[in-house]
Design an enzyme around this catalytic site. Structure first.
Site, mmCIF file in Angstrom:
data_model
loop_
_atom_site.group_PDB
_atom_site.id
_atom_site.type_symbol
_atom_site.label_atom_id
_atom_site.label_comp_id
_atom_site.label_asym_id
_atom_site.label_seq_id
_atom_site.Cartn_x
_atom_site.Cartn_y
_atom_site.Cartn_z
ATOM 1 N N LYS A 221 30.395 -0.894 -28.991
ATOM 2 C CA LYS A 221 29.280 -0.201 -28.333
ATOM 3 C C LYS A 221 29.714 1.181 -27.840
ATOM 4 O O LYS A 221 28.937 2.144 -27.893
ATOM 5 C CB LYS A 221 28.745 -1.038 -27.161
ATOM 6 N N PRO A 244 21.292 -1.550 -21.775
ATOM 7 C CA PRO A 244 20.943 -2.768 -21.044
ATOM 8 C C PRO A 244 22.157 -3.661 -20.804
ATOM 9 O O PRO A 244 23.129 -3.632 -21.567
ATOM 10 C CB PRO A 244 19.939 -3.460 -21.986
#
Length: 487
Positions: A221, A244
């Site tokens: 990520k 998130p």
């Protein structure tokens, strides 16, 4: 009234209200007798109603990885807002379960085949004519065989392919679904947590190395988001990243291969409780966020000018262990073997989500609401078994206690007679008379209930039945909330 509602629906989705005028088509041409559509190949334009009132037609949005947990909610949100929506999947084979699921849920969704590892050409056709792209496709797996191949490569190369294809097609903005894992904290932070630290969008998780699946996901990520910002600057395309935390809330399909769905399944089916009993429910507290709030934030990040070039943290500001989440669920789902104790760490990070609240209007719903709705969806979709708590009867009542408005009736009686079934609306019904020392009462039972009675002389238990008055006489019904069985 039905036609009026239908007309409003088409208007809300961006179509002209009626009459001659300009309508949407892929190349900006009119489908009716109006003038040529504006915008050339763009999927946005204007429509003209019979009252000479122009109605804006919303543009086309591409959602990558359209079958995912977050993606399906984003697709639903966009369609409801009147956008034309495309989605990418790895295969558009009509027999594919994911394709069938998407077509059933979203008949208006247009699907394209694309592969995160196949380069920008794989997304060229899907992105052509789109104004916006929601890049949600990225592997979220916490147990893989090869961290580089299964996590980092698809995340990094997929982000690069999508943004390059979008820039080449003239897309206005790409919204990238990143993660709190790219913000922090790193895994080793939990060994000596700094309880005064509050994480926000200025933080980056640069301390994790891809030594295992959990760390490998976090690295994937970070690298993917870094690549998005690098390409935004290099290609001059607007990028927004949403970050998130662990996503919860109601799922739209019965897929069970995702981490979020695996979480609620493990909570409700006893798997987590068993791990805790064996001393193996370990880990760290985590922030959580409702998938509905995440999808709203994606759309706001796409639409709002002031979101350009920013990342947005979406999470609860406090953190939760699996045991703490199990305790919240146990208040409503008492019939399920939920984990209420564990070997998890108690101290976790704090987060500041003020930027998302101010710019995107992020207003997270209570965690308990999200959990309850997620559990209800899992039960409704058949992901976990439906269970009920049997009401324990401390003692059985007597027939003489029955009144015309009696509810929650518990009786122990002997079968006196069983009449032949009579066909009634809704199926065959039999009259069965039972009695105790205080009197007798007639039950009206369906065929499957009669089988549970046995025969004359048998003793039966009746639980949670209800009285109904039939032609002035008390009759006892069991129904779906009650139970009748041999004693």
């Amino acid at each position: 009234q039905g036609r009026a509602s239908e007309a409003k629906l088409f208007t809300d989705m961006g179509y002209p209200k009626g009459g001659k005028g300009k309508g949407w088509s892929a190349k900006g041409k009119s489908d009716g007798k109006g003038k040529k559509g504006a915008g050339g190949k763009s999927s946005s334009g204007k429509g003209k109603s019979s009252g000479d009132k122009w109605v804006a037609v919303k543009p086309t949005v591409l959602v990558t990885g359209a079958s995912g947990f977050v993606a399906t909610n984003v697709v639903r949100r966009l369609l409801a807002a009147g956008y034309k929506v495309r989605g990418t999947v790895r295969s558009v084979d009509p027999s594919n379960n994911k394709v069938l699921m998407l077509k059933r849920m979203f008949p208006m969704l247009e699907l394209f085949e694309a592969d995160l590892l196949a380069g920008e050409e794989s997304f060229a056709k899907a992105v052509e004519g789109c104004k916006y792209v929601m890049h949600t496709a990225s592997p979220f797996k916490l147990s893989v065989n090869d961290v580089q191949k299964d996590l980092i490569d698809p995340a990094l190369k997929g982000t690069e392919a999508v943004i390059k294809a979008a820039a080449k097609a003239g897309v206005t903005r790409v919204v990238v679904t990143s993660s709190v894992a790219a913000v922090g904290p790193e895994v080793d932070w939990y060994q000596a947590p700094d309880s005064s630290k509050v994480f926000d969008e200025s933080d980056w998780n640069l301390g994790d190395a891809p030594t295992d699946s959990v760390r490998g996901y976090r690295v994937s990520k970070v690298k993917a988001e870094q690549k998005a910002w690098e390409l935004s600057k290099e290609l001059g395309i607007s990028v927004v990243c949403v970050n998130p935390s662990f996503v919860i809330g109601p799922m739209l399909s019965s897929r069970t291969d995702g981490e979020s769905v695996g979480f609620i399944k493990g909570q409700l089916d006893g798997a987590m409780k068993e791990k805790a009993a064996n001393g193996n429910l370990k880990g760290f507290p985590k922030g959580v966020v409702d998938v509905r709030d995440v999808s709203l934030a994606h759309v706001a990040a796409m639409e709002k000018d002031e979101a350009d070039g920013k990342r947005f943290l979406l999470t609860s500001e406090s953190v939760y262990t699996n045991a703490k989440l199990g305790k919240l669920l146990s208040e409503r789902y008492k019939a399920y073997p939920l984990p209420v104790e564990s070997q998890e760490a108690e101290i976790g990070p704090k987060f500041n989500t003020s930027r998302a609240k101010e710019i995107l209007g992020f207003d997270p719903r209570p965690v308990q609401v999200s959990l309850n709705d997620m559990a209800a969806a899992a039960i409704r979709l058949g992901i976990v078994e439906r269970k009920f708590v049997r009401k324990a009867a401390t003692e059985f009542g007597e027939v003489s206690d029955l009144r015309p408005d009696s509810r929650g009736v518990y009786l122990l009686g002997k079968v006196v007679s069983v009449d032949a079934p009579v066909e009634q609306r809704g199926g065959e019904i039999s009259e069965v008379v039972i009695g105790d020392a205080s009197g007798m009462v007639t039950l009206l039972l369906a065929a499957d209930e009669v089988k549970a009675v046995g025969g004359v002389g048998d003793i039966v238990e009746i639980r949670n039945a209800a009285v109904k008055m039939v032609k002035g006489f008390i009759r006892l019904f069991v129904g779906k909330w009650g139970k009748i069985s041999k004693h």
